[in-house]
Design a protein around this motif. Structure first.
Motif, mmCIF file in Angstrom:
data_model
loop_
_atom_site.group_PDB
_atom_site.id
_atom_site.type_symbol
_atom_site.label_atom_id
_atom_site.label_comp_id
_atom_site.label_asym_id
_atom_site.label_seq_id
_atom_site.Cartn_x
_atom_site.Cartn_y
_atom_site.Cartn_z
ATOM 1 N N VAL A 1 -7.066 -22.680 23.873
ATOM 2 C CA VAL A 1 -6.475 -23.428 22.759
ATOM 3 C C VAL A 1 -5.627 -24.552 23.348
ATOM 4 N N ALA A 2 -5.810 -25.764 22.841
ATOM 5 C CA ALA A 2 -5.046 -26.904 23.360
ATOM 6 C C ALA A 2 -3.558 -26.681 23.068
ATOM 7 N N PRO A 3 -2.677 -27.191 23.965
ATOM 8 C CA PRO A 3 -1.239 -27.038 23.740
ATOM 9 C C PRO A 3 -0.884 -27.614 22.375
ATOM 10 N N ARG A 4 -0.128 -26.896 21.581
ATOM 11 C CA ARG A 4 0.145 -27.343 20.213
ATOM 12 C C ARG A 4 1.582 -27.028 19.847
ATOM 13 N N GLY A 5 2.069 -27.668 18.784
ATOM 14 C CA GLY A 5 3.390 -27.345 18.260
ATOM 15 C C GLY A 5 3.239 -26.419 17.072
ATOM 16 N N GLU A 6 4.352 -26.199 16.379
ATOM 17 C CA GLU A 6 4.281 -25.340 15.188
ATOM 18 C C GLU A 6 3.799 -26.200 14.019
ATOM 19 N N THR A 7 2.492 -26.495 14.061
ATOM 20 C CA THR A 7 1.903 -27.396 13.077
ATOM 21 C C THR A 7 0.688 -26.711 12.453
ATOM 22 N N THR A 8 -0.129 -27.492 11.770
ATOM 23 C CA THR A 8 -1.244 -26.911 11.021
ATOM 24 C C THR A 8 -2.593 -27.196 11.673
ATOM 25 N N LEU A 9 -2.583 -27.810 12.857
ATOM 26 C CA LEU A 9 -3.825 -28.121 13.576
ATOM 27 C C LEU A 9 -3.994 -27.171 14.758
ATOM 28 N N VAL A 10 -5.224 -26.723 14.945
ATOM 29 C CA VAL A 10 -5.536 -25.829 16.066
ATOM 30 C C VAL A 10 -6.803 -26.371 16.728
ATOM 31 N N VAL B 1 -5.490 -25.970 9.131
ATOM 32 C CA VAL B 1 -5.216 -24.769 8.333
ATOM 33 C C VAL B 1 -4.128 -25.069 7.304
ATOM 34 N N GLY B 2 -4.442 -24.889 6.032
ATOM 35 C CA GLY B 2 -3.469 -25.157 4.973
ATOM 36 C C GLY B 2 -3.039 -23.884 4.263
ATOM 37 N N ALA B 3 -2.030 -24.034 3.423
ATOM 38 C CA ALA B 3 -1.520 -22.878 2.668
ATOM 39 C C ALA B 3 -2.581 -22.340 1.714
ATOM 40 N N TRP B 4 -3.578 -23.175 1.392
ATOM 41 C CA TRP B 4 -4.661 -22.770 0.484
ATOM 42 C C TRP B 4 -5.664 -21.863 1.194
ATOM 43 N N ASN B 5 -5.640 -21.868 2.536
ATOM 44 C CA ASN B 5 -6.557 -20.994 3.285
ATOM 45 C C ASN B 5 -6.021 -19.571 3.294
ATOM 46 N N ASP B 6 -6.879 -18.646 3.713
ATOM 47 C CA ASP B 6 -6.412 -17.272 3.884
ATOM 48 C C ASP B 6 -7.130 -16.625 5.061
ATOM 49 N N ALA C 1 -15.318 -22.036 3.936
ATOM 50 C CA ALA C 1 -14.062 -21.921 4.692
ATOM 51 C C ALA C 1 -13.692 -23.351 5.082
ATOM 52 N N TYR C 2 -12.981 -24.017 4.192
ATOM 53 C CA TYR C 2 -12.682 -25.440 4.388
ATOM 54 C C TYR C 2 -11.453 -25.576 5.288
ATOM 55 N N LEU C 3 -11.684 -26.029 6.508
ATOM 56 C CA LEU C 3 -10.603 -26.124 7.507
ATOM 57 C C LEU C 3 -10.564 -27.547 8.057
ATOM 58 N N ASN C 4 -10.562 -28.525 7.149
ATOM 59 C CA ASN C 4 -10.555 -29.906 7.612
ATOM 60 C C ASN C 4 -9.665 -30.817 6.769
ATOM 61 N N ALA C 5 -8.487 -30.294 6.387
ATOM 62 C CA ALA C 5 -7.543 -31.158 5.658
ATOM 63 C C ALA C 5 -7.061 -32.304 6.531
ATOM 64 N N GLY C 6 -7.182 -32.167 7.848
ATOM 65 C CA GLY C 6 -6.783 -33.257 8.739
ATOM 66 C C GLY C 6 -7.643 -34.495 8.539
ATOM 67 N N THR C 7 -8.837 -34.316 7.962
ATOM 68 C CA THR C 7 -9.643 -35.479 7.569
ATOM 69 C C THR C 7 -9.342 -35.811 6.112
ATOM 70 N N CYS C 8 -9.639 -34.885 5.216
ATOM 71 C CA CYS C 8 -9.316 -35.025 3.792
ATOM 72 C C CYS C 8 -8.993 -33.636 3.268
ATOM 73 N N GLY C 9 -7.894 -33.496 2.577
ATOM 74 C CA GLY C 9 -7.525 -32.188 2.031
ATOM 75 C C GLY C 9 -8.514 -31.746 0.959
ATOM 76 N N PRO C 10 -8.590 -30.435 0.716
ATOM 77 C CA PRO C 10 -9.423 -29.953 -0.390
ATOM 78 C C PRO C 10 -8.850 -30.453 -1.712
ATOM 79 N N LEU C 11 -9.726 -30.653 -2.684
ATOM 80 C CA LEU C 11 -9.287 -31.232 -3.965
ATOM 81 C C LEU C 11 -9.083 -30.120 -4.996
#
Ligand code: PLP
Length: 357
Positions: free
Chosen positions: A298-307, A341-346, A17-27
């Motif tokens: 959950v930290a205050p967040r916008g409509e983004t891909t980080l949680v 969380v990316g579009a590649w996740n489910d 369950a790769y949830l770290n595109a914020g460091t490096c996206g999955p290849l």
């Protein structure tokens, strides 16, 4: 390409369950194949000829790809090695010195703070910090530049929209923006946008972009032009630097990296950028909701891909999650675990994280 087909392009997701595109996206598989094919050509045929000409062609294609995503002219985009390089180039190239102030926020990544500290030490500029959400109101009479994240790496908050209305130029650090949320400079109202290729674009490490508003190209000197940045390299000292943003191109970008990055871009583009951005934001929002339901702050967040969410001992939790096949990160000195969380996740990735917690 539907969501399942997009997911199947990423081998890492078969096990993790790769949830770290914020460091490096999955290849994606296609990216690794493209890099291997480029290397094989160089190995078999030598690195002049086809290898070299494809390197030049890949630069143009990469610039066009990034420009299409930003909705800008390719001439406004420099190819850099990372977000930080783009930031360095803007800070070093602007005519800023003693008495000038750069306004930044309290949420910034060292990728921006490092170049800012260089501007203080080498140029004598003053750097003032204000809360991220209050940046637009914090602009003062000495402020010559606002430099901040587009999306905060800490908690996924978005830069205030009011920054787009300011009279002073705004440099957005788009490391957590490009490929993750909408990044059209015309809508953001920024002057400079620096982004990473290796994160939400799933490209190679050593790739990135810098967009410069056309009205500002001339006002950002190229601090160290190399032959890649000259209008007529054969004229040597007599040559001008290029008139477009390519005056800031990084001089030695690897063709293997470019090939991988283009292939990754192609995979995401084939899924459709609109649906890639919408699906990632929806999945991230759903994760945030479910974490809250289970009692996590959950930290205050916008409509983004980080949680980001609070845990007792973030490094220990990160390690425990990794052992369960869930890849997230902790943020040094902060109480949060951050899931990207990316579009590649489910749903299965999100469930796996929640179960492991
Ligand atoms: C907000 C932010 N800025 C800058 C960076 C540095 O990015 P790069 O390695 O592309 O320079 C990161 C990396 O995580 C980041 O999250």
């Amino acid at each position: 390409m539907d969501a399942a087909a997009l997911r199947s392009e990423f081998p890492v997701l078969e096990r993790t369950a790769y949830l770290n595109a914020g460091t490096c996206g999955p290849l994606p598989r296609a990216a690794a194949d493209a890099a291997r094919a480029t290397l094989a050509t160089g190995e078999a045929d030598g690195r002049a000829g086809g290898y070299f000409t494809s390197m030049i062609a890949a630069r143009d294609e990469q610039r066009q790809a990034y420009a299409s995503l930003l909705g800008v002219d390719p001439g406004e985009v420099a190819l850099t090695s990372c977000t930080s390089e783009g930031i360095v180039r803007v800070l070093a190239g602007l005519d800023l010195g003693r008495g000038d102030e750069i306004l930044t926020s309290d949420q910034e990544h060292p990728g921006l703070l490092g170049p800012l500290s260089g501007a203080i030490a080498q140029r004598g500029v003053t750097v003032r910090m204000a809360p991220f959400a209050e940046l637009a109101e914090a602009v003062g009479p000495q402020t010559r530049l606002v430099a901040c994240s587009h999306v905060s790496w800490v908690d996924g908050e978005l830069a205030p929209a009011a920054l787009g209305e300011l009279d002073v130029p705004v440099l957005l650090d788009g490391a957590q923006g490009v490929g993750a949320v909408a990044t059209r400079p015309a809508d953001l109202g920024c002057t400079f946008y620096a982004g990473s290729g290796q994160k939400w674009l799933c490209g190679a490490v050593g790739t990135g972009m810098l967009w410069i508003h056309p009205a500002w190209t001339d006002r950002v000197a190229a601090p160290g032009p190399t032959y890649q940045n000259l209008a007529e390299p054969a004229r040597g000292l007599a040559s001008d630097v290029r008139a477009d943003a390519a005056r800031h191109d990084s001089p030695a970008l690897s063709p293997e990296g470019a090939a991988a990055s283009l292939a990754s871009f192609g995979v995401l583009a084939a899924a459709g950028w609109e649906s890639v951005l919408a699906r990632a934001a929806a999945l991230a929002g759903s994760l945030a909701g479910r974490l809250s339901e289970r009692g996590f702050e959950v930290a205050p967040r916008g409509e983004t891909t980080l949680v980001s969410f609070r845990v007792e001992d973030p490094p220990a939790v990160r390690t425990r999650l990794a052992e369960a096949g869930v890849v997230v990160r902790d943020l040094p000195g902060r109480p949060w675990i951050r899931a990207s969380v990316g579009a590649w996740n489910d749903e299965s990735d999100l469930e796996r994280l929640l179960d492991a917690l």
